[in-house]
Enzyme design. Structure first.
Site, PDB file in Angstrom:
ATOM      1  N   HIS A  92     -12.407  18.366  -5.975  1.00  0.00           N
ATOM      2  CA  HIS A  92     -11.712  19.573  -5.869  1.00  0.00           C
ATOM      3  C   HIS A  92     -10.677  19.717  -7.120  1.00  0.00           C
ATOM      4  O   HIS A  92     -10.647  18.688  -7.920  1.00  0.00           O
ATOM      5  CB  HIS A  92     -10.718  19.253  -4.561  1.00  0.00           C
ATOM      6  CG  HIS A  92      -9.733  18.280  -4.694  1.00  0.00           C
ATOM      7  ND1 HIS A  92     -10.240  16.840  -4.323  1.00  0.00           N
ATOM      8  CD2 HIS A  92      -8.522  18.048  -5.277  1.00  0.00           C
ATOM      9  CE1 HIS A  92      -8.982  16.162  -4.531  1.00  0.00           C
ATOM     10  NE2 HIS A  92      -8.213  16.817  -5.134  1.00  0.00           N
ATOM     11  N   HIS A 101     -11.422  16.503  -9.564  1.00  0.00           N
ATOM     12  CA  HIS A 101     -11.578  14.990  -9.512  1.00  0.00           C
ATOM     13  C   HIS A 101     -11.904  14.559  -7.919  1.00  0.00           C
ATOM     14  O   HIS A 101     -11.802  15.686  -7.138  1.00  0.00           O
ATOM     15  CB  HIS A 101     -10.223  14.397 -10.047  1.00  0.00           C
ATOM     16  CG  HIS A 101      -9.079  14.525  -9.040  1.00  0.00           C
ATOM     17  ND1 HIS A 101      -7.965  14.084  -9.296  1.00  0.00           N
ATOM     18  CD2 HIS A 101      -8.775  15.460  -8.079  1.00  0.00           C
ATOM     19  CE1 HIS A 101      -6.758  14.303  -8.612  1.00  0.00           C
ATOM     20  NE2 HIS A 101      -7.457  15.296  -7.717  1.00  0.00           N
ATOM     21  N   GLU A 122       0.538  17.389 -11.151  1.00  0.00           N
ATOM     22  CA  GLU A 122      -0.563  17.899 -10.388  1.00  0.00           C
ATOM     23  C   GLU A 122      -0.247  19.010  -9.717  1.00  0.00           C
ATOM     24  O   GLU A 122      -1.363  19.827  -9.485  1.00  0.00           O
ATOM     25  CB  GLU A 122      -1.145  16.664  -9.687  1.00  0.00           C
ATOM     26  CG  GLU A 122      -2.421  16.909  -8.713  1.00  0.00           C
ATOM     27  CD  GLU A 122      -2.894  15.752  -7.840  1.00  0.00           C
ATOM     28  OE1 GLU A 122      -3.190  14.737  -8.548  1.00  0.00           O
ATOM     29  OE2 GLU A 122      -2.629  15.767  -6.605  1.00  0.00           O
ATOM     30  N   HIS A 173      -7.388  20.951  -9.658  1.00  0.00           N
ATOM     31  CA  HIS A 173      -5.974  21.032  -9.683  1.00  0.00           C
ATOM     32  C   HIS A 173      -5.652  22.008 -11.205  1.00  0.00           C
ATOM     33  O   HIS A 173      -6.458  21.732 -11.936  1.00  0.00           O
ATOM     34  CB  HIS A 173      -5.034  19.868  -9.926  1.00  0.00           C
ATOM     35  CG  HIS A 173      -5.307  19.048  -8.650  1.00  0.00           C
ATOM     36  ND1 HIS A 173      -4.276  19.380  -7.599  1.00  0.00           N
ATOM     37  CD2 HIS A 173      -6.081  18.055  -8.094  1.00  0.00           C
ATOM     38  CE1 HIS A 173      -4.761  18.583  -6.508  1.00  0.00           C
ATOM     39  NE2 HIS A 173      -5.772  17.721  -6.992  1.00  0.00           N
ATOM     40  N   CYS A 209      -8.997  13.603  -0.294  1.00  0.00           N
ATOM     41  CA  CYS A 209      -9.261  13.234  -1.879  1.00  0.00           C
ATOM     42  C   CYS A 209     -10.684  12.431  -2.007  1.00  0.00           C
ATOM     43  O   CYS A 209     -10.883  12.580  -3.237  1.00  0.00           O
ATOM     44  CB  CYS A 209      -8.107  12.532  -2.366  1.00  0.00           C
ATOM     45  SG  CYS A 209      -6.639  13.953  -2.251  1.00  0.00           S
ATOM     46  N   ASP A 251      -9.812  19.740 -20.047  1.00  0.00           N
ATOM     47  CA  ASP A 251      -9.996  21.099 -19.659  1.00  0.00           C
ATOM     48  C   ASP A 251     -11.073  21.709 -19.084  1.00  0.00           C
ATOM     49  O   ASP A 251     -12.024  21.583 -19.675  1.00  0.00           O
ATOM     50  CB  ASP A 251      -9.036  22.241 -20.448  1.00  0.00           C
ATOM     51  CG  ASP A 251      -9.003  23.494 -19.864  1.00  0.00           C
ATOM     52  OD1 ASP A 251      -8.511  23.395 -18.662  1.00  0.00           O
ATOM     53  OD2 ASP A 251      -9.027  24.351 -20.478  1.00  0.00           O
ATOM     54  N   HIS A 252     -11.314  22.053 -17.801  1.00  0.00           N
ATOM     55  CA  HIS A 252     -12.610  22.571 -17.129  1.00  0.00           C
ATOM     56  C   HIS A 252     -13.647  21.553 -17.136  1.00  0.00           C
ATOM     57  O   HIS A 252     -14.725  21.925 -17.497  1.00  0.00           O
ATOM     58  CB  HIS A 252     -12.944  23.916 -17.876  1.00  0.00           C
ATOM     59  CG  HIS A 252     -12.075  25.151 -17.535  1.00  0.00           C
ATOM     60  ND1 HIS A 252     -10.747  25.248 -18.020  1.00  0.00           N
ATOM     61  CD2 HIS A 252     -12.127  26.273 -16.720  1.00  0.00           C
ATOM     62  CE1 HIS A 252     -10.320  26.478 -17.544  1.00  0.00           C
ATOM     63  NE2 HIS A 252     -11.285  26.801 -16.665  1.00  0.00           N
TER      64      HIS A 252
HETATM   65 NI    NI Z   1      -6.365  16.156  -6.165  1.00  0.00          NI
END
Ligand code: NI
Length: 141
Positions: free
Chosen positions: A39, A14, A129, A41, A33, A79-80
């Site tokens: 990037h 995200h 997160e 998580h 961010c 997911d992914h």
């Molecule tokens: Ni982040």
């Protein structure tokens, strides 16, 4: 009333960006961010249901059923994935994919399915997160 929680993990990318703002303002508010390459998580999703144990099985809900609902309604979509680019609630700048907003979005996906099944009610969603940070949502009430 007893509370039963199931955990699942998913990985997603995200970035934080408000389309109504200038690049400078996004960078000022969101810092690193705001990098639009995104990037990743490794998120943990915690789903808690509340109800009474069935007198025969002792279950509030069948945990295999809950796992399947979580996989079908949330993990299959998140997911992914790059949340900003690929996920309905967040794409095209609709909503900033913070843990707070992910928790609310997961609630909206899960609540109709869990509550329609009868018995247990969705009680709480947590989205971690990192191990140190989580957002919690318990619905509007
Ligand atoms: Ni982040």
């Amino acid at each position: 009333m007893i509370f039963l929680t199931r955990r699942a993990t998913f990985s997603a990318s995200h970035y934080y960006w408000n389309e109504a703002w200038s690049a400078a303002q996004n960078e000022q508010v969101f810092g690193k961010c705001a990098n639009r390459n995104g990037h990743g998580h490794n998120y943990t999703l915690e789903v808690t249901v509340a109800g009474e144990p069935d007198p025969v099985t002792g279950f509030v809900v069948d945990l295999k059923w809950l796992k399947d609902v979580m996989e079908r309604e949330v993990l299959a979509a998140y997911d992914h994935r790059h949340l900003n680019l690929e996920v309905e609630e967040f794409k095209a700048g609709k909503l900033v994919p913070t843990s707070e907003n992910i928790a609310i979005a997961a609630w909206k996906r899960l609540e109709p399915k869990v509550n329609a099944a009868g018995g247990a009610q969705l009680n709480r969603i947590r989205v971690y997160e990192t191990p140190e940070i989580f957002a919690e949502y318990r619905g509007e009430a």
